[in-house]
Design a protein around this motif. Structure first.
Motif, PDB file in Angstrom:
ATOM      1  N   GLU A 124       0.854  -1.187   0.000  1.00  0.00           N
ATOM      2  CA  GLU A 124       0.000   0.000   0.000  1.00  0.00           C
ATOM      3  C   GLU A 124       0.889   1.235   0.000  1.00  0.00           C
ATOM      4  O   GLU A 124       1.847   1.318   0.773  1.00  0.00           O
ATOM      5  N   PHE A 125       0.588   2.180  -0.860  1.00  0.00           N
ATOM      6  CA  PHE A 125       1.334   3.439  -0.811  1.00  0.00           C
ATOM      7  C   PHE A 125       0.462   4.605  -1.236  1.00  0.00           C
ATOM      8  O   PHE A 125      -0.627   4.417  -1.765  1.00  0.00           O
ATOM      9  N   HIS A 135       0.087  17.452  -0.148  1.00  0.00           N
ATOM     10  CA  HIS A 135       1.363  18.155  -0.055  1.00  0.00           C
ATOM     11  C   HIS A 135       2.426  17.340  -0.786  1.00  0.00           C
ATOM     12  O   HIS A 135       2.147  16.239  -1.301  1.00  0.00           O
ATOM     13  N   VAL A 136       3.638  17.853  -0.836  1.00  0.00           N
ATOM     14  CA  VAL A 136       4.703  17.240  -1.624  1.00  0.00           C
ATOM     15  C   VAL A 136       5.050  15.840  -1.115  1.00  0.00           C
ATOM     16  O   VAL A 136       5.490  14.978  -1.884  1.00  0.00           O
ATOM     17  N   GLY A 137       4.819  15.581   0.162  1.00  0.00           N
ATOM     18  CA  GLY A 137       5.088  14.253   0.709  1.00  0.00           C
ATOM     19  C   GLY A 137       4.246  13.172   0.059  1.00  0.00           C
ATOM     20  O   GLY A 137       4.690  12.034  -0.099  1.00  0.00           O
ATOM     21  N   HIS A 138       3.012  13.517  -0.320  1.00  0.00           N
ATOM     22  CA  HIS A 138       2.161  12.540  -0.996  1.00  0.00           C
ATOM     23  C   HIS A 138       2.728  12.202  -2.378  1.00  0.00           C
ATOM     24  O   HIS A 138       2.665  11.043  -2.811  1.00  0.00           O
ATOM     25  N   GLY A 139       3.280  13.196  -3.058  1.00  0.00           N
ATOM     26  CA  GLY A 139       3.923  12.930  -4.353  1.00  0.00           C
ATOM     27  C   GLY A 139       5.149  12.058  -4.180  1.00  0.00           C
ATOM     28  O   GLY A 139       5.398  11.151  -4.979  1.00  0.00           O
ATOM     29  N   ARG A 140       5.911  12.316  -3.115  1.00  0.00           N
ATOM     30  CA  ARG A 140       7.082  11.487  -2.823  1.00  0.00           C
ATOM     31  C   ARG A 140       6.635  10.050  -2.538  1.00  0.00           C
ATOM     32  O   ARG A 140       7.254   9.094  -3.014  1.00  0.00           O
ATOM     33  N   GLY A 141       5.562   9.893  -1.777  1.00  0.00           N
ATOM     34  CA  GLY A 141       5.066   8.554  -1.478  1.00  0.00           C
ATOM     35  C   GLY A 141       4.655   7.802  -2.728  1.00  0.00           C
ATOM     36  O   GLY A 141       4.864   6.590  -2.841  1.00  0.00           O
ATOM     37  N   ALA A 142       4.087   8.530  -3.689  1.00  0.00           N
ATOM     38  CA  ALA A 142       3.679   7.892  -4.946  1.00  0.00           C
ATOM     39  C   ALA A 142       4.890   7.392  -5.721  1.00  0.00           C
ATOM     40  O   ALA A 142       4.922   6.239  -6.175  1.00  0.00           O
ATOM     41  N   ALA A 143       5.902   8.249  -5.865  1.00  0.00           N
ATOM     42  CA  ALA A 143       7.103   7.864  -6.612  1.00  0.00           C
ATOM     43  C   ALA A 143       7.855   6.747  -5.903  1.00  0.00           C
ATOM     44  O   ALA A 143       8.304   5.776  -6.535  1.00  0.00           O
ATOM     45  N   TYR A 144       7.977   6.861  -4.584  1.00  0.00           N
ATOM     46  CA  TYR A 144       8.704   5.850  -3.808  1.00  0.00           C
ATOM     47  C   TYR A 144       7.976   4.515  -3.860  1.00  0.00           C
ATOM     48  O   TYR A 144       8.583   3.456  -4.096  1.00  0.00           O
ATOM     49  N   GLY A 145       6.680   4.524  -3.660  1.00  0.00           N
ATOM     50  CA  GLY A 145       5.907   3.290  -3.649  1.00  0.00           C
ATOM     51  C   GLY A 145       5.906   2.589  -4.990  1.00  0.00           C
ATOM     52  O   GLY A 145       6.071   1.366  -5.075  1.00  0.00           O
ATOM     53  N   ALA A 146       5.728   3.364  -6.065  1.00  0.00           N
ATOM     54  CA  ALA A 146       5.721   2.770  -7.406  1.00  0.00           C
ATOM     55  C   ALA A 146       7.085   2.176  -7.749  1.00  0.00           C
ATOM     56  O   ALA A 146       7.171   1.094  -8.340  1.00  0.00           O
ATOM     57  N   VAL A 159       3.696  -8.815  -6.669  1.00  0.00           N
ATOM     58  CA  VAL A 159       3.340  -7.592  -5.952  1.00  0.00           C
ATOM     59  C   VAL A 159       1.965  -7.095  -6.376  1.00  0.00           C
ATOM     60  O   VAL A 159       1.706  -6.886  -7.563  1.00  0.00           O
ATOM     61  N   HIS A 160       1.090  -6.941  -5.401  1.00  0.00           N
ATOM     62  CA  HIS A 160      -0.192  -6.270  -5.623  1.00  0.00           C
ATOM     63  C   HIS A 160      -0.099  -4.904  -4.964  1.00  0.00           C
ATOM     64  O   HIS A 160       0.022  -4.811  -3.742  1.00  0.00           O
ATOM     65  N   SER A 161      -0.079  -3.853  -5.752  1.00  0.00           N
ATOM     66  CA  SER A 161       0.032  -2.505  -5.196  1.00  0.00           C
ATOM     67  C   SER A 161      -1.362  -1.892  -5.085  1.00  0.00           C
ATOM     68  O   SER A 161      -2.201  -2.062  -5.966  1.00  0.00           O
ATOM     69  N   GLU A 162      -1.587  -1.197  -3.991  1.00  0.00           N
ATOM     70  CA  GLU A 162      -2.932  -0.713  -3.697  1.00  0.00           C
ATOM     71  C   GLU A 162      -2.882   0.680  -3.096  1.00  0.00           C
ATOM     72  O   GLU A 162      -1.996   1.012  -2.317  1.00  0.00           O
ATOM     73  N   TYR A 163      -3.846   1.485  -3.483  1.00  0.00           N
ATOM     74  CA  TYR A 163      -4.017   2.816  -2.915  1.00  0.00           C
ATOM     75  C   TYR A 163      -5.426   2.869  -2.323  1.00  0.00           C
ATOM     76  O   TYR A 163      -6.412   2.896  -3.047  1.00  0.00           O
ATOM     77  N   TYR A 164      -5.484   2.845  -1.020  1.00  0.00           N
ATOM     78  CA  TYR A 164      -6.797   2.875  -0.364  1.00  0.00           C
ATOM     79  C   TYR A 164      -7.404   4.280  -0.472  1.00  0.00           C
ATOM     80  O   TYR A 164      -6.802   5.257  -0.040  1.00  0.00           O
TER      81      TYR A 164
END
Length: 210
Positions: A124-125, A135-146, A159-164
């Motif tokens: 999950e990311f 905020h910019v942290g959410h964009g970082r989380g997207a790039a890091y998680g992907a 890997v099953h990736s999920e965004y709740y």
């Protein structure tokens, strides 16, 4: 490069086991590290110091025997005994470029392995909190998680990736009440704002837009 050097050291260990310098039942964990000073080569190992007790000889003597037992290699320029028993490896300049041909041949399959052994991973990311501004942290989380999901797939994981999308429930109800009270406040209503309400400036902004 570390894998190549580990393979060479394993062959040296086998040779020393056959010569009865080392016990036949040892299976040491070989540690190879980048050297901090290029004068000491490109890589170094403390293998002789790890095995000195088993071999019952000084680490420098054992290190020399390991060096002598190393098979010929196309990637190693020379080896050197250093300090209390370190073995330093000097890598040929041409060896650094050999990997390019491998990359060009394997293309997108280069670097794939089966470290994960098909193990299933639920990743999950992002999951940005919907009760506050992005905020910019959410964009970082997207790039890091992907990126993490891609790396784990290449390493052999399923890997099953999920965004709740967490846009329901108690916190959303509190946000709605907070906005509603700020809205009423803009028309002069007086009341005690609840302690668990959302007090950020963005709540005022939403109320003002309404």
């Amino acid at each position: 490069m570390k894998h190549e050097l580990t393979a060479l050291l394993n062959q040296a260990i086998v040779a020393l086991q056959r010569a009865e310098v080392l016990a036949s039942d040892i299976a040491p964990s070989i540690q190879i590290e980048r050297t901090r000073d290029k004068q000491h080569g490109d890589y170094a190992t403390n293998l002789a110091m790890v095995l000195t007790k088993s071999a019952k000889m000084p680490p420098r003597d054992l290190a020399q025997q390991i060096i002598d037992a190393l098979p010929a290699s196309d990637i190693v320029e020379k080896t050197e005994l250093a300090g209390p028993g370190f073995i330093n490896f000097f890598i040929k300049d041409t060896a650094q470029h050999q990997v390019i041909d491998t990359i060009l041949q394997q293309k997108k399959d280069y670097g794939r392995c089966n470290l994960g052994q098909d193990k299933k991973i639920n990743l999950e990311f992002i999951s940005a909190n919907p009760t506050g501004p992005l905020h910019v942290g959410h964009g970082r989380g997207a790039a890091y998680g992907a990126s993490l999901a891609s790396l784990m797939r290449v390493a052999g994981y399923q890997v099953h990736s999920e965004y709740y999308v967490n846009d329901a429930g108690r916190q959303m109800n509190i946000l709605a009440v907070s906005v509603w009270l700020r809205y009423l406040g803009l028309f002069g209503a007086e009341f005690d704002f609840p302690a668990n309400g959302y007090k950020g400036d963005y709540v005022f902004d939403i109320a003002a837009q309404m």
